[in-house]
Design a protein around this motif. Structure first.
Motif, PDB file in Angstrom:
ATOM      1  N   GLU A  68       0.817  -1.206   0.000  1.00 35.14           N
ATOM      2  CA  GLU A  68       0.000   0.000   0.000  1.00 35.14           C
ATOM      3  C   GLU A  68       0.854   1.260   0.000  1.00 35.14           C
ATOM      4  OE1 GLU A  68      -2.602  -0.158   3.298  1.00 35.14           O
ATOM      5  OE2 GLU A  68      -3.609  -1.973   2.621  1.00 35.14           O
ATOM      6  N   ILE A  69       2.037   1.153   0.573  1.00 40.09           N
ATOM      7  CA  ILE A  69       2.892   2.331   0.635  1.00 40.09           C
ATOM      8  C   ILE A  69       3.364   2.751  -0.759  1.00 40.09           C
ATOM      9  CG2 ILE A  69       5.126   1.205   0.936  1.00 40.09           C
ATOM     10  CD1 ILE A  69       5.503   3.341   3.249  1.00 40.09           C
ATOM     11  N   TRP A 124       1.495   5.673  -3.696  1.00 44.77           N
ATOM     12  CA  TRP A 124       1.802   7.071  -4.016  1.00 44.77           C
ATOM     13  C   TRP A 124       2.571   7.186  -5.319  1.00 44.77           C
ATOM     14  CZ3 TRP A 124       6.808   8.892  -4.369  1.00 44.77           C
ATOM     15  CH2 TRP A 124       7.807   8.058  -3.879  1.00 44.77           C
TER      16      TRP A 124
END
Length: 74
Positions: free
Chosen positions: A2-3, A6
């Motif tokens: 999930e990181i 971005w």
């Protein structure tokens, strides 16, 4: 995982910008006639390239004394 979300927008934008710049710059400045290039070089070499600032004398190397503090100069 999930990181890394971005990167979803910046990565394609960066790749797109790289492709766009390489596409625009592929032709470069075009061909320059050899005689014109020689004349430009000659003109540049004939210019007076004196510095606006006076040339400073070379700095004396400090004598190594093994001490971290430099002695005062008199």
């Amino acid at each position: 995982m999930e990181i890394l979300l971005w990167l979803v927008v910046p990565a394609p934008v960066t790749v797109g910008a790289m492709v766009w710049v390489s596409w625009l710059g592929r032709e470069g400045r075009g061909e320059v006639d050899r005689d014109v290039a020689v004349q430009r070089l000659q003109k540049a070499l004939e210019k007076d390239h004196r510095s606006k600032h006076p040339v400073r004398p070379a700095r004396e190397p400090d004598r190594s004394t093994g001490i971290a503090v430099r002695p005062t100069r008199r």
